[in-house]
Motif scaffolding. Sequence first.
Motif, PDB file in Angstrom:
ATOM      1  N   THR A 185    -117.136  24.568 -62.954  1.00 17.13           N
ATOM      2  CA  THR A 185    -116.979  24.798 -61.518  1.00 17.13           C
ATOM      3  C   THR A 185    -118.306  24.779 -60.772  1.00 17.13           C
ATOM      4  O   THR A 185    -118.349  24.404 -59.601  1.00 17.13           O
ATOM      5  CB  THR A 185    -116.262  26.134 -61.261  1.00 17.13           C
ATOM      6  OG1 THR A 185    -116.980  27.187 -61.923  1.00 17.13           O
ATOM      7  CG2 THR A 185    -114.837  26.090 -61.794  1.00 17.13           C
ATOM      8  N   ALA A 200    -119.110  21.180 -60.167  1.00 17.23           N
ATOM      9  CA  ALA A 200    -118.113  20.657 -59.227  1.00 17.23           C
ATOM     10  C   ALA A 200    -118.476  21.054 -57.803  1.00 17.23           C
ATOM     11  O   ALA A 200    -118.461  20.230 -56.881  1.00 17.23           O
ATOM     12  CB  ALA A 200    -116.725  21.184 -59.590  1.00 17.23           C
ATOM     13  N   GLN A 201    -118.836  22.319 -57.619  1.00 18.98           N
ATOM     14  CA  GLN A 201    -119.229  22.808 -56.297  1.00 18.98           C
ATOM     15  C   GLN A 201    -120.488  22.101 -55.801  1.00 18.98           C
ATOM     16  O   GLN A 201    -120.591  21.710 -54.635  1.00 18.98           O
ATOM     17  CB  GLN A 201    -119.468  24.318 -56.360  1.00 18.98           C
ATOM     18  CG  GLN A 201    -119.784  24.964 -55.015  1.00 18.98           C
ATOM     19  CD  GLN A 201    -118.574  24.992 -54.117  1.00 18.98           C
ATOM     20  OE1 GLN A 201    -117.524  25.510 -54.492  1.00 18.98           O
ATOM     21  NE2 GLN A 201    -118.695  24.429 -52.934  1.00 18.98           N
ATOM     22  N   ARG A 212    -109.292  23.861 -55.851  1.00 23.41           N
ATOM     23  CA  ARG A 212    -109.121  23.901 -57.306  1.00 23.41           C
ATOM     24  C   ARG A 212    -110.257  24.666 -57.973  1.00 23.41           C
ATOM     25  O   ARG A 212    -110.050  25.350 -58.976  1.00 23.41           O
ATOM     26  CB  ARG A 212    -109.020  22.469 -57.845  1.00 23.41           C
ATOM     27  CG  ARG A 212    -107.739  21.777 -57.377  1.00 23.41           C
ATOM     28  CD  ARG A 212    -107.707  20.291 -57.667  1.00 23.41           C
ATOM     29  NE  ARG A 212    -106.496  19.684 -57.109  1.00 23.41           N
ATOM     30  CZ  ARG A 212    -106.250  18.381 -57.074  1.00 23.41           C
ATOM     31  NH1 ARG A 212    -107.139  17.530 -57.575  1.00 23.41           N
ATOM     32  NH2 ARG A 212    -105.129  17.925 -56.547  1.00 23.41           N
ATOM     33  N   VAL A 213    -111.438  24.556 -57.390  1.00 24.71           N
ATOM     34  CA  VAL A 213    -112.574  25.339 -57.892  1.00 24.71           C
ATOM     35  C   VAL A 213    -112.334  26.826 -57.631  1.00 24.71           C
ATOM     36  O   VAL A 213    -112.550  27.672 -58.513  1.00 24.71           O
ATOM     37  CB  VAL A 213    -113.885  24.876 -57.223  1.00 24.71           C
ATOM     38  CG1 VAL A 213    -115.028  25.831 -57.557  1.00 24.71           C
ATOM     39  CG2 VAL A 213    -114.242  23.452 -57.662  1.00 24.71           C
ATOM     40  N   ALA A 252    -114.419  19.522 -62.224  1.00 23.08           N
ATOM     41  CA  ALA A 252    -113.337  20.508 -62.076  1.00 23.08           C
ATOM     42  C   ALA A 252    -112.358  20.397 -63.244  1.00 23.08           C
ATOM     43  O   ALA A 252    -111.891  21.418 -63.770  1.00 23.08           O
ATOM     44  CB  ALA A 252    -112.618  20.300 -60.751  1.00 23.08           C
ATOM     45  N   GLN A 265    -112.224  21.758 -53.581  1.00 20.55           N
ATOM     46  CA  GLN A 265    -112.751  23.113 -53.387  1.00 20.55           C
ATOM     47  C   GLN A 265    -111.694  24.163 -53.735  1.00 20.55           C
ATOM     48  O   GLN A 265    -111.984  25.179 -54.385  1.00 20.55           O
ATOM     49  CB  GLN A 265    -113.188  23.284 -51.937  1.00 20.55           C
ATOM     50  CG  GLN A 265    -113.705  24.676 -51.588  1.00 20.55           C
ATOM     51  CD  GLN A 265    -115.052  24.954 -52.210  1.00 20.55           C
ATOM     52  OE1 GLN A 265    -115.994  24.189 -52.008  1.00 20.55           O
ATOM     53  NE2 GLN A 265    -115.167  26.019 -52.966  1.00 20.55           N
ATOM     54  N   GLU A 280    -110.004  28.370 -60.115  1.00 19.35           N
ATOM     55  CA  GLU A 280    -110.604  28.646 -61.419  1.00 19.35           C
ATOM     56  C   GLU A 280    -111.530  29.849 -61.373  1.00 19.35           C
ATOM     57  O   GLU A 280    -111.600  30.625 -62.328  1.00 19.35           O
ATOM     58  CB  GLU A 280    -111.376  27.419 -61.916  1.00 19.35           C
ATOM     59  CG  GLU A 280    -110.506  26.226 -62.250  1.00 19.35           C
ATOM     60  CD  GLU A 280    -109.530  26.507 -63.386  1.00 19.35           C
ATOM     61  OE1 GLU A 280    -109.929  27.202 -64.346  1.00 19.35           O
ATOM     62  OE2 GLU A 280    -108.370  26.059 -63.307  1.00 19.35           O
ATOM     63  N   THR A 281    -112.252  30.016 -60.264  1.00 18.64           N
ATOM     64  CA  THR A 281    -113.259  31.086 -60.189  1.00 18.64           C
ATOM     65  C   THR A 281    -112.691  32.406 -59.661  1.00 18.64           C
ATOM     66  O   THR A 281    -113.083  33.481 -60.105  1.00 18.64           O
ATOM     67  CB  THR A 281    -114.440  30.650 -59.308  1.00 18.64           C
ATOM     68  OG1 THR A 281    -113.946  30.272 -58.005  1.00 18.64           O
ATOM     69  CG2 THR A 281    -115.168  29.472 -59.928  1.00 18.64           C
TER      70      THR A 281
END
Length: 377
Positions: free
Chosen positions: A299, A302-303, A330-331, A294, A328, A334-335
């Motif tokens: 991402t 990270a996921q 924070r992901v 992350a 999650q 970003e997305t």
Amino acid sequence: MGDEPDFLVGTKPKRDPDSFPESVREAFELEFGVTKDGGIATMIGKTPGWVSTLLKRPEKTESGAIAALIAPLSSKRHKRRILRAWMDARFEVDVLERVSPATKTAKASESTIRRVARQIKEGQLRLAASLALTGAQGAADRVVREQLLDLALVAQQRSNMPGQAMQVAQLIAESGREHADFRRECHGHWARAQIMLQMPNSTPEELQPLLRALGERVTILGPLPAIMPPYILCTDEAVARLNISCAVVFMERGLVQVDQPKLENFLKQLLPRTKLTPKSRRFPYHQLIARIHALLGDTFLAQEHLERAYLSGGRKVLHAKELCGIVQARVIRETDGDAQAQEYLQQLSSNALRRWDLYHVHVIEMDLARCLSRQFE
């Protein structure tokens, strides 16, 4: 000296907002726009004198009168508040107060350990901490005592009580030293560093000396026991992971610049552990790897590691949903942007609060505040 204020005495407001009359008047003002005895009487079909007597003497009021009073209210929150205030006045008992359990646990045993563990899972963290510490104090069996101290440490940390948690860490270190169990003593020092790391105002300058001292202690320890005890011992693996976690946390907080080469080196150290470590113990590695990805802006990976973390024992790891949920969010930020992350964080905060996990509530709320701050025009 006698004129100095006593800062241990709580401030007493001129108007007690939790008193029975104030709880009733506020509820009726919010729902019906009335606060006077006559207005309230109209809403419940009683006389102003009846309402006045009830508000002045709740300690003499029976349950039937309270039922009539709250009947027209639609908000369960208002009803609950009035009932709480009435029972406090009538019986001198605050039914919503989180109280400590009975402390007569001179014969702490395996059943005490199970009870404390269950309380932690149920979110009764203050009860769990109190029972665990009382049980540890009266335990004749050292193994039982050490397990209760481990549980007390978890309960205090999750209650966001770092000072109380630090006292438990000190007890663990002292017990290890007393029994010449030096890996146990080191675990107390490991917990000390972890508690400091969890404090939002801790700095790298504070942590680095602690981690160096811990590393020096661990290097002179002998091998792990052939049969590990049921309480926690400090291991080289745990110390190495704490060092990495420390660096990652300070990058997440923005106290240290994101160092891509360093993070990639951490991944090289951590990824093999996800294959060498038994599946039931892979959760912290996958969760830490997800945080690193992350930070690197990857991402997708990270996921992927968040999902692996939960699959590798997340259902058995205490507060795994909160630990994964923070990453999650924070992901998602970003997305999908701050608005989506905000919605997710609000639900996550509510879930953590329901479990009385105040430490993670604090972390989640700080992330939520940043999301909302960025949305200001």
